[in-house]
Write a protein that holds these residues in place. Structure first.
Motif, PDB file in Angstrom:
ATOM      1  N   LEU A 134       0.822  -1.214   0.000  1.00  0.00           N
ATOM      2  CA  LEU A 134       0.000   0.000   0.000  1.00  0.00           C
ATOM      3  C   LEU A 134       0.856   1.264   0.000  1.00  0.00           C
ATOM      4  O   LEU A 134       0.492   2.273  -0.604  1.00  0.00           O
ATOM      5  CB  LEU A 134      -0.940   0.005   1.208  1.00  0.00           C
ATOM      6  CG  LEU A 134      -2.247  -0.770   1.044  1.00  0.00           C
ATOM      7  CD1 LEU A 134      -3.029  -0.757   2.341  1.00  0.00           C
ATOM      8  CD2 LEU A 134      -3.090  -0.207  -0.083  1.00  0.00           C
ATOM      9  N   SER A 135       1.999   1.199   0.678  1.00  0.00           N
ATOM     10  CA  SER A 135       2.904   2.350   0.685  1.00  0.00           C
ATOM     11  C   SER A 135       3.520   2.565  -0.695  1.00  0.00           C
ATOM     12  O   SER A 135       3.717   3.708  -1.129  1.00  0.00           O
ATOM     13  CB  SER A 135       4.000   2.153   1.731  1.00  0.00           C
ATOM     14  OG  SER A 135       3.439   2.027   3.019  1.00  0.00           O
ATOM     15  N   VAL A 136       3.840   1.476  -1.378  1.00  0.00           N
ATOM     16  CA  VAL A 136       4.348   1.582  -2.749  1.00  0.00           C
ATOM     17  C   VAL A 136       3.284   2.226  -3.641  1.00  0.00           C
ATOM     18  O   VAL A 136       3.583   3.107  -4.451  1.00  0.00           O
ATOM     19  CB  VAL A 136       4.752   0.202  -3.300  1.00  0.00           C
ATOM     20  CG1 VAL A 136       5.233   0.331  -4.751  1.00  0.00           C
ATOM     21  CG2 VAL A 136       5.842  -0.427  -2.440  1.00  0.00           C
ATOM     22  N   TYR A 137       2.026   1.808  -3.476  1.00  0.00           N
ATOM     23  CA  TYR A 137       0.940   2.393  -4.252  1.00  0.00           C
ATOM     24  C   TYR A 137       0.802   3.891  -3.969  1.00  0.00           C
ATOM     25  O   TYR A 137       0.487   4.674  -4.873  1.00  0.00           O
ATOM     26  CB  TYR A 137      -0.389   1.696  -3.928  1.00  0.00           C
ATOM     27  CG  TYR A 137      -0.580   0.365  -4.597  1.00  0.00           C
ATOM     28  CD1 TYR A 137      -0.114   0.122  -5.873  1.00  0.00           C
ATOM     29  CD2 TYR A 137      -1.264  -0.667  -3.940  1.00  0.00           C
ATOM     30  CE1 TYR A 137      -0.300  -1.103  -6.485  1.00  0.00           C
ATOM     31  CE2 TYR A 137      -1.452  -1.902  -4.546  1.00  0.00           C
ATOM     32  CZ  TYR A 137      -0.970  -2.115  -5.818  1.00  0.00           C
ATOM     33  OH  TYR A 137      -1.160  -3.329  -6.420  1.00  0.00           O
ATOM     34  N   GLU A 138       1.011   4.277  -2.703  1.00  0.00           N
ATOM     35  CA  GLU A 138       0.897   5.689  -2.328  1.00  0.00           C
ATOM     36  C   GLU A 138       1.900   6.548  -3.099  1.00  0.00           C
ATOM     37  O   GLU A 138       1.641   7.709  -3.412  1.00  0.00           O
ATOM     38  CB  GLU A 138       1.126   5.858  -0.822  1.00  0.00           C
ATOM     39  CG  GLU A 138      -0.024   5.401   0.047  1.00  0.00           C
ATOM     40  CD  GLU A 138      -1.160   6.413   0.111  1.00  0.00           C
ATOM     41  OE1 GLU A 138      -1.055   7.476  -0.539  1.00  0.00           O
ATOM     42  OE2 GLU A 138      -2.152   6.135   0.799  1.00  0.00           O
ATOM     43  N   ILE A 139       3.058   5.973  -3.393  1.00  0.00           N
ATOM     44  CA  ILE A 139       4.076   6.699  -4.164  1.00  0.00           C
ATOM     45  C   ILE A 139       3.834   6.533  -5.657  1.00  0.00           C
ATOM     46  O   ILE A 139       3.928   7.487  -6.432  1.00  0.00           O
ATOM     47  CB  ILE A 139       5.487   6.207  -3.780  1.00  0.00           C
ATOM     48  CG1 ILE A 139       5.710   6.373  -2.273  1.00  0.00           C
ATOM     49  CG2 ILE A 139       6.553   6.977  -4.559  1.00  0.00           C
ATOM     50  CD1 ILE A 139       6.986   5.751  -1.756  1.00  0.00           C
ATOM     51  N   LEU A 140       3.490   5.312  -6.075  1.00  0.00           N
ATOM     52  CA  LEU A 140       3.263   5.015  -7.492  1.00  0.00           C
ATOM     53  C   LEU A 140       2.120   5.834  -8.072  1.00  0.00           C
ATOM     54  O   LEU A 140       2.160   6.215  -9.249  1.00  0.00           O
ATOM     55  CB  LEU A 140       2.961   3.522  -7.646  1.00  0.00           C
ATOM     56  CG  LEU A 140       2.623   3.006  -9.049  1.00  0.00           C
ATOM     57  CD1 LEU A 140       3.789   3.241 -10.008  1.00  0.00           C
ATOM     58  CD2 LEU A 140       2.260   1.526  -8.991  1.00  0.00           C
ATOM     59  N   CYS A 141       1.108   6.132  -7.275  1.00  0.00           N
ATOM     60  CA  CYS A 141      -0.068   6.846  -7.800  1.00  0.00           C
ATOM     61  C   CYS A 141       0.266   8.253  -8.264  1.00  0.00           C
ATOM     62  O   CYS A 141      -0.534   8.885  -8.970  1.00  0.00           O
ATOM     63  CB  CYS A 141      -1.193   6.860  -6.760  1.00  0.00           C
ATOM     64  SG  CYS A 141      -0.956   8.023  -5.407  1.00  0.00           S
ATOM     65  N   GLU A 170      -3.692   4.426   4.927  1.00  0.00           N
ATOM     66  CA  GLU A 170      -2.441   3.675   4.730  1.00  0.00           C
ATOM     67  C   GLU A 170      -1.924   3.092   6.037  1.00  0.00           C
ATOM     68  O   GLU A 170      -1.685   1.874   6.141  1.00  0.00           O
ATOM     69  CB  GLU A 170      -1.363   4.573   4.109  1.00  0.00           C
ATOM     70  CG  GLU A 170      -0.037   3.825   3.909  1.00  0.00           C
ATOM     71  CD  GLU A 170       1.160   4.743   3.726  1.00  0.00           C
ATOM     72  OE1 GLU A 170       2.285   4.222   3.640  1.00  0.00           O
ATOM     73  OE2 GLU A 170       0.978   5.980   3.682  1.00  0.00           O
ATOM     74  N   ASP A 171      -1.753   3.948   7.052  1.00  0.00           N
ATOM     75  CA  ASP A 171      -1.192   3.447   8.302  1.00  0.00           C
ATOM     76  C   ASP A 171      -2.161   2.525   9.028  1.00  0.00           C
ATOM     77  O   ASP A 171      -1.743   1.576   9.694  1.00  0.00           O
ATOM     78  CB  ASP A 171      -0.770   4.602   9.210  1.00  0.00           C
ATOM     79  CG  ASP A 171       0.597   5.162   8.816  1.00  0.00           C
ATOM     80  OD1 ASP A 171       1.313   4.479   8.064  1.00  0.00           O
ATOM     81  OD2 ASP A 171       0.942   6.269   9.252  1.00  0.00           O
ATOM     82  N   ASN A 172      -3.463   2.784   8.911  1.00  0.00           N
ATOM     83  CA  ASN A 172      -4.415   1.869   9.517  1.00  0.00           C
ATOM     84  C   ASN A 172      -4.257   0.461   8.930  1.00  0.00           C
ATOM     85  O   ASN A 172      -4.204  -0.532   9.654  1.00  0.00           O
ATOM     86  CB  ASN A 172      -5.842   2.361   9.311  1.00  0.00           C
ATOM     87  CG  ASN A 172      -6.871   1.450   9.928  1.00  0.00           C
ATOM     88  OD1 ASN A 172      -7.871   1.106   9.307  1.00  0.00           O
ATOM     89  ND2 ASN A 172      -6.655   1.015  11.158  1.00  0.00           N
TER      90      ASN A 172
END
Length: 316
Positions: A33-40, A244-246
């Motif tokens: 999910l963290s990768v997605y947060e950057i990839l988006c 994300e953190d949840n």
């Protein structure tokens, strides 16, 4: 070897060189999910960048920091494995751990966002996957997860106010807080049991104490900020970025020594509250509680691994 999970805010708060040092000294991981947060953001302009090419270079370098980290399973799949119900998880949740690393060499060679998204990669079954519009697809995945998070928070709001006054709900703490969070976990274990899974209530409580505790703590915070009138009527004004953190907190099992590293003050505060409520409940019941996971900030992380702080790269 010590094990850490870095969220998006932690990755943004560190230089490539710092992450490389950390990866040599401990097991440093990242949630998909963290990768997605950057990839988006890969195809979006960077404020202050002089050109589209410069924006992509900054986004690319930022995303490639994740190449230094070990990709974890999807948090919901990892949790399902912990409690022994991984057969109930959707097959798509198992793809990220192997597909994301296949993206790195393609991204490294790409000269632009359009070039990157014109490429393909092959999955473990040798099926060709297109990277076309991958930024938008990442945004859609996150939007759906954020919608689910907001729904969960609203559910907590309604449950709390169905039996407590506004003041009682916002101030729920100690043993009462822990009991409420535990009841949420037990409800989930009963759901799994109805599907034929052999999962105990204790397993579910231990494996979701931070995940559910965060949900409740953040719901209390949103209610407090919104005030009684809005909280009782709903909906609350919820920060979707908290999703994300949840979700990452599903990687934290109460009995497993894993450390989440974050610069998000809301996450640090919520997790600190969960720990304080657990300690308070432990003292009231006179039952010792051992909590193996930790949640720390980047400075503490660097200090633990002996990484000398350096000037942060331009944020992408």
């Amino acid at each position: 070897m010590r094990e850490y999970i870095l969220d998006t805010s932690a990755i943004r708060g560190m230089r490539w060189e710092d992450l490389a040092q950390a990866a040599e000294r401990a097991r440093i991981t990242v949630s998909p999910l963290s990768v997605y947060e950057i990839l988006c953001h890969i195809d979006e302009p960077v404020r202050g960048a002089n050109s589209t090419d410069e924006s992509f270079k900054l986004r690319k370098n930022h995303l490639l920091r994740c190449r230094l980290l070990e990709i974890r399973d999807d948090p919901f799949l990892e949790h399902a494995k912990v409690v022994g119900v991984d057969e109930l998880a959707h097959p798509s949740r198992s793809e990220d751990r192997t597909l994301i690393p296949k993206m790195w060499p393609i991204l490294e060679k790409a000269s632009s966002a359009a070039d990157f998204m014109s490429q393909t990669l092959r999955d473990d079954l040798n099926i060709e996957r297109e990277l076309k519009d991958v930024g938008n697809r990442a945004r859609e995945v996150l939007a759906e997860a954020e919608k689910e998070y907001e729904s969960e928070v609203e559910s907590v709001r309604r449950e709390l106010l169905s039996s407590l006054s506004f003041t009682e709900a916002v101030k729920l703490s100690g043993l009462n807080f822990v009991r409420y969070v535990s009841d949420k976990a037990k409800a989930l274990s009963k759901s799994y049991q109805r599907d034929g899974a052999k999962v105990t209530h204790e397993q579910m409580v231990y494996s979701t104490i931070f995940y559910n505790g965060y949900l409740v703590a953040r719901a209390q915070r949103y209610m407090h900020i919104s005030g009684r009138r809005v909280a009782e009527k709903g909906p609350l004004k919820i920060d979707p970025n908290d999703m994300e953190d949840n979700s990452i907190l599903l990687h934290l099992d109460m009995l497993t020594p894993v450390t989440l590293v974050t610069e998000d003050t809301g996450t640090l505060d919520a997790c600190d509250k969960v720990l304080r409520h657990l300690n308070s409940a432990s003292q009231e019941l006179e039952v010792p509680v051992v909590v193996a996971p930790r949640v720390i900030d980047v400075k503490t992380f660097k200090d633990e691994l002996g990484i000398v702080s350096q000037e942060r790269e331009k944020d992408a």
